[in-house]
Design a protein around this motif. Structure first.
Motif, PDB file in Angstrom:
ATOM      1  N   PRO A  45      -1.533  15.322   3.609  1.00  0.00           N
ATOM      2  CA  PRO A  45      -0.316  14.159   2.837  1.00  0.00           C
ATOM      3  C   PRO A  45       0.854  14.052   3.740  1.00  0.00           C
ATOM      4  CG  PRO A  45      -1.151  16.300   1.343  1.00  0.00           C
ATOM      5  CD  PRO A  45      -1.906  16.809   2.651  1.00  0.00           C
TER       6      PRO A  45
ATOM      7  N   HIS B  92      -0.136  11.376   6.568  1.00  0.00           N
ATOM      8  CA  HIS B  92      -0.439  10.832   6.335  1.00  0.00           C
ATOM      9  C   HIS B  92       0.717   9.705   5.272  1.00  0.00           C
ATOM     10  CE1 HIS B  92      -3.370   7.259   4.313  1.00  0.00           C
ATOM     11  NE2 HIS B  92      -2.260   8.102   3.060  1.00  0.00           N
TER      12      HIS B  92
ATOM     13  N   GLY C 109      -5.922   9.603   5.487  1.00  0.00           N
ATOM     14  CA  GLY C 109      -5.973   8.878   3.596  1.00  0.00           C
ATOM     15  C   GLY C 109      -6.885   9.816   3.561  1.00  0.00           C
TER      16      GLY C 109
ATOM     17  N   HIS D 212      -4.210   1.718  -5.170  1.00  0.00           N
ATOM     18  CA  HIS D 212      -3.929   2.546  -3.757  1.00  0.00           C
ATOM     19  C   HIS D 212      -5.628   2.096  -2.395  1.00  0.00           C
ATOM     20  CE1 HIS D 212      -1.778   4.275  -0.290  1.00  0.00           C
ATOM     21  NE2 HIS D 212      -2.810   5.012  -0.451  1.00  0.00           N
TER      22      HIS D 212
ATOM     23  N   GLY E 162       1.014   4.252  -2.721  1.00  0.00           N
ATOM     24  CA  GLY E 162       1.161   5.565  -2.329  1.00  0.00           C
ATOM     25  C   GLY E 162       1.922   6.348  -3.433  1.00  0.00           C
ATOM     26  N   ALA E 163       3.656   5.796  -3.025  1.00  0.00           N
ATOM     27  CA  ALA E 163       4.680   6.204  -3.300  1.00  0.00           C
ATOM     28  C   ALA E 163       4.368   6.585  -5.192  1.00  0.00           C
ATOM     29  CB  ALA E 163       5.476   5.657  -2.738  1.00  0.00           C
TER      30      ALA E 163
ATOM     31  N   GLN F 195      -4.596   6.846  10.700  1.00  0.00           N
ATOM     32  CA  GLN F 195      -4.062   6.548   9.123  1.00  0.00           C
ATOM     33  C   GLN F 195      -5.253   6.699   8.178  1.00  0.00           C
ATOM     34  OE1 GLN F 195      -1.521   7.335   7.374  1.00  0.00           O
ATOM     35  NE2 GLN F 195      -0.927   5.902   5.856  1.00  0.00           N
TER      36      GLN F 195
ATOM     37  N   MET G 166       0.956  -1.158  -0.093  1.00  0.00           N
ATOM     38  CA  MET G 166       0.129  -0.114  -0.299  1.00  0.00           C
ATOM     39  C   MET G 166       0.710   1.208   0.436  1.00  0.00           C
ATOM     40  SD  MET G 166      -2.868   0.587   1.308  1.00  0.00           S
ATOM     41  CE  MET G 166      -4.251   1.594   0.929  1.00  0.00           C
TER      42      MET G 166
ATOM     43  N   LEU H 205       1.610   6.959  -6.899  1.00  0.00           N
ATOM     44  CA  LEU H 205       0.294   7.779  -6.886  1.00  0.00           C
ATOM     45  C   LEU H 205       1.017   9.659  -5.966  1.00  0.00           C
ATOM     46  CD1 LEU H 205      -2.398   9.004  -6.695  1.00  0.00           C
ATOM     47  CD2 LEU H 205      -2.715   8.505  -4.875  1.00  0.00           C
ATOM     48  N   ARG H 206       1.272   9.710  -5.650  1.00  0.00           N
ATOM     49  CA  ARG H 206       2.439  11.175  -4.733  1.00  0.00           C
ATOM     50  C   ARG H 206       3.172  11.550  -5.725  1.00  0.00           C
ATOM     51  NH1 ARG H 206       2.657  13.287  -0.359  1.00  0.00           N
ATOM     52  NH2 ARG H 206       5.014  14.042   0.330  1.00  0.00           N
TER      53      ARG H 206
HETATM   54  C1  HEM Z   1      -4.456   1.777   5.794  1.00  0.00           C
HETATM   55  C2  HEM Z   1      -4.961   2.552   5.364  1.00  0.00           C
HETATM   56  C3  HEM Z   1      -3.127   3.378   4.302  1.00  0.00           C
HETATM   57  C4  HEM Z   1      -1.507   3.066   4.122  1.00  0.00           C
HETATM   58  C5  HEM Z   1      -0.638   2.346   4.518  1.00  0.00           C
HETATM   59  C6  HEM Z   1      -2.273   4.389   2.907  1.00  0.00           C
HETATM   60  C7  HEM Z   1      -0.242   4.636   3.200  1.00  0.00           C
HETATM   61  C8  HEM Z   1       0.216   6.025   1.656  1.00  0.00           C
HETATM   62  C9  HEM Z   1       1.799   6.332   2.040  1.00  0.00           C
HETATM   63  C10 HEM Z   1       2.506   5.885   2.803  1.00  0.00           C
HETATM   64  C11 HEM Z   1       1.625   7.459   0.101  1.00  0.00           C
HETATM   65  C12 HEM Z   1       2.667   8.313   0.758  1.00  0.00           C
HETATM   66  C13 HEM Z   1       3.524   7.682   0.315  1.00  0.00           C
HETATM   67  C14 HEM Z   1       5.002   8.026  -0.201  1.00  0.00           C
HETATM   68  O1  HEM Z   1       4.868   9.026  -0.725  1.00  0.00           O
HETATM   69  O2  HEM Z   1       5.390   7.318   0.306  1.00  0.00           O
HETATM   70  C15 HEM Z   1      -0.258   7.817   0.413  1.00  0.00           C
HETATM   71  C16 HEM Z   1      -0.204   8.432  -0.320  1.00  0.00           C
HETATM   72  C17 HEM Z   1      -1.886   8.804  -0.668  1.00  0.00           C
HETATM   73  N1  HEM Z   1      -2.628   7.545   0.011  1.00  0.00           N
HETATM   74 FE1  HEM Z   1      -2.645   6.636   1.428  1.00  0.00          FE
HETATM   75  N2  HEM Z   1      -2.533   4.864   2.372  1.00  0.00           N
HETATM   76  C18 HEM Z   1      -3.436   4.241   3.574  1.00  0.00           C
HETATM   77  C19 HEM Z   1      -5.236   4.860   2.965  1.00  0.00           C
HETATM   78  C20 HEM Z   1      -5.401   5.207   2.171  1.00  0.00           C
HETATM   79  C21 HEM Z   1      -7.099   6.078   2.407  1.00  0.00           C
HETATM   80  C22 HEM Z   1      -8.098   5.183   3.128  1.00  0.00           C
HETATM   81  C23 HEM Z   1      -7.004   7.163   1.329  1.00  0.00           C
HETATM   82  C24 HEM Z   1      -7.992   7.678   0.608  1.00  0.00           C
HETATM   83  C25 HEM Z   1      -9.264   6.877   1.065  1.00  0.00           C
HETATM   84  C26 HEM Z   1      -5.636   7.403   0.830  1.00  0.00           C
HETATM   85  C27 HEM Z   1      -5.753   8.173  -0.297  1.00  0.00           C
HETATM   86  C28 HEM Z   1      -3.834   9.059  -0.708  1.00  0.00           C
HETATM   87  C29 HEM Z   1      -3.541   9.332  -1.317  1.00  0.00           C
HETATM   88  C30 HEM Z   1      -4.586  10.711  -2.076  1.00  0.00           C
HETATM   89  C31 HEM Z   1      -2.117   9.786  -1.171  1.00  0.00           C
HETATM   90  C32 HEM Z   1      -1.003  10.026  -2.101  1.00  0.00           C
HETATM   91  C33 HEM Z   1      -1.353  12.071  -1.726  1.00  0.00           C
HETATM   92  C34 HEM Z   1      -0.337  13.285  -2.250  1.00  0.00           C
HETATM   93  O3  HEM Z   1      -0.355  12.840  -3.248  1.00  0.00           O
HETATM   94  O4  HEM Z   1       0.101  13.744  -1.384  1.00  0.00           O
HETATM   95  N3  HEM Z   1      -4.683   6.743   1.344  1.00  0.00           N
HETATM   96  N4  HEM Z   1      -0.511   6.487   1.355  1.00  0.00           N
END
Ligand code: HEM
Ligand code: HEM
Length: 313
Positions: free
Chosen positions: A282, A285, A258, A212, A197-198, A254, A193, A200-201
């Motif tokens: 963000p 997150h 998110g 994600h 996320g990385a 988290q 995950m 996506l980011r």
């Molecule tokens: C347990 C659940 C989750 C984990 C472990 C998680 C983990 C992460 C991590 C670590 C990143 C950034 C990665 C990086 O650049 O290093 C990320 C990005 C993101 N996550 Fe999650 N996430 C979770 C749940 C969610 C949920 C529920 C949503 C939305 C409904 C979400 C939306 C996003 C978005 C939009 C980004 C990109 C943020 C940006 O572009 O700055 N995530 N996630």
């Protein structure tokens, strides 16, 4: 819960140098991740040119002699340079942990784990440096995804160096095997995950968002089950219950972060932030991802250390 011969584990005495250093590394890595996440949120990866020697208003300088007026000139330069300086502190503390482990004759596991943690920090720092020197988005993604695994390695070193870990003796338990595989699954899926996320980011690719969100269900299935099962332990195994409760709090926070991060980048502000107000959600997150991974790994390690399969099962 059915366990035999359970004795209370000693808590950590003060003054154990290796463990103190290993714990300090973990604490110092928290602001490191916050500053690193802010660099990505603010798109400030190239705010300070160069690595080891850097461009400044007073010409080329060693990284550690970057002038204060440049450091505090704007938010981009501030978070980028602060990230590197906190990275230096983390590196020095990680060296301290290795020196303490060898100087005090700590266990082989403690010496090995503190050395692995130091190598991980050096590799991560070097990737960060080359990301800047090459101005490479691919290395930025790799640095972001790997940074979380490096944090988990630091957590593992803090656990293995603890007196509680050395003193622990496994007790036979009917669900030792199933809990181990559940905790392994939780750790692995959380890391998947994080990688999505990385992705996506660092690309804003809608496919990454879809992945994600799909992975969210897999993560929830394993992490929620794990924290519920761990929370049921008590007596000499109450450390597992503490681990489970922490998991519960972190996963809830988290998921909320998110949703807020999604709103921040898609609805309220857009993917590139300009200040603290639009970068904070963000970035928190990102930190939440590291804490969740660290806690899943910690739970896996403690389950393996405290429980063993019942004879004949
Ligand atoms: C347990 C659940 C989750 C984990 C472990 C998680 C983990 C992460 C991590 C670590 C990143 C950034 C990665 C990086 O650049 O290093 C990320 C990005 C993101 N996550 Fe999650 N996430 C979770 C749940 C969610 C949920 C529920 C949503 C939305 C409904 C979400 C939306 C996003 C978005 C939009 C980004 C990109 C943020 C940006 O572009 O700055 N995530 N996630
Ligand atoms: C142990 C050392 C380090 C750790 C654990 C670490 C961790 C991180 C993390 C978690 C991020 C956020 C990534 C994201 O939000 O997706 C980040 C970003 C960043 N780090 Fe590090 N970092 C370390 C050392 C360094 C060093 C020494 C440099 C040297 C220049 C560096 C340069 C960067 C840059 C430029 C970014 C922003 C990447 C982008 O453009 O998105 N890091 N770091």
């Amino acid at each position: 819960m059915n366990a035999t011969q359970v004795t209370a584990l000693p808590s950590t005495p003060r003054g154990d140098a290796t463990h103190t250093f290993a714990r300090l590394v973990v604490w110092a890595a928290l602001p490191l991740i916050l500053f690193g996440g802010s660099v990505t949120s603010l798109d400030a990866g190239m705010a300070v040119e160069g690595w080891l020697t850097v461009e400044s208003s007073q010409g080329e300088r060693l990284l550690w002699l970057y002038p204060l007026e440049d450091w505090f000139r704007n938010i981009g330069q501030f978070v980028e340079h602060s990230h590197r300086m906190v990275g230096t502190v983390v590196g020095l503390l990680a060296i301290g942990a290795v020196v303490a482990a060898f100087a005090t004759g700590a266990s082989q596991a403690a010496r090995r784990m503190t050395t692995i943690a130091l190598v991980a920090v050096c590799v991560q720092g070097t990737i960060g440096g080359f990301r800047v020197l090459e101005n490479s988005p691919q290395l930025a993604f790799l640095h972001g995804a790997l940074g979380q695994a490096v944090f988990a390695t630091l957590v593992a070193a803090a656990i293995v160096t603890s007196p509680r870990w050395s003193a622990a003796a496994p007790v036979a338990h009917e669900s030792a095997g199933s809990l181990k595989s559940l905790a392994t699954r939780a750790t692995a899926t959380v890391y998947l995950m994080i990688v999505s996320g990385a992705w996506l980011r660092h690309t804003n690719d809608p496919m990454a968002l879809a992945l994600h969100l799909m992975l969210l269900f897999v993560v929830l299935a394993s992490v929620v089950l794990l924290f519920k099962r761990l929370s049921g332990f008590d007596g000499g195994l109450s450390h597992l219950a503490t681990s489970g409760r922490r998991l519960g709090w972190i996963i809830k926070a988290q998921v909320v972060l998110g949703v807020l991060a999604l709103m921040a980048v898609m609805v309220w502000y857009g993917p590139s932030a300009t200040g603290v107000h639009d970068s904070i959600l963000p970035t928190l997150h990102v930190l939440g991802g590291a804490l969740l991974l660290g806690q899943c790994l910690a739970s896996r390690m403690w389950v393996g250390r405290l429980l063993k399969q019942e004879a004949g099962s």
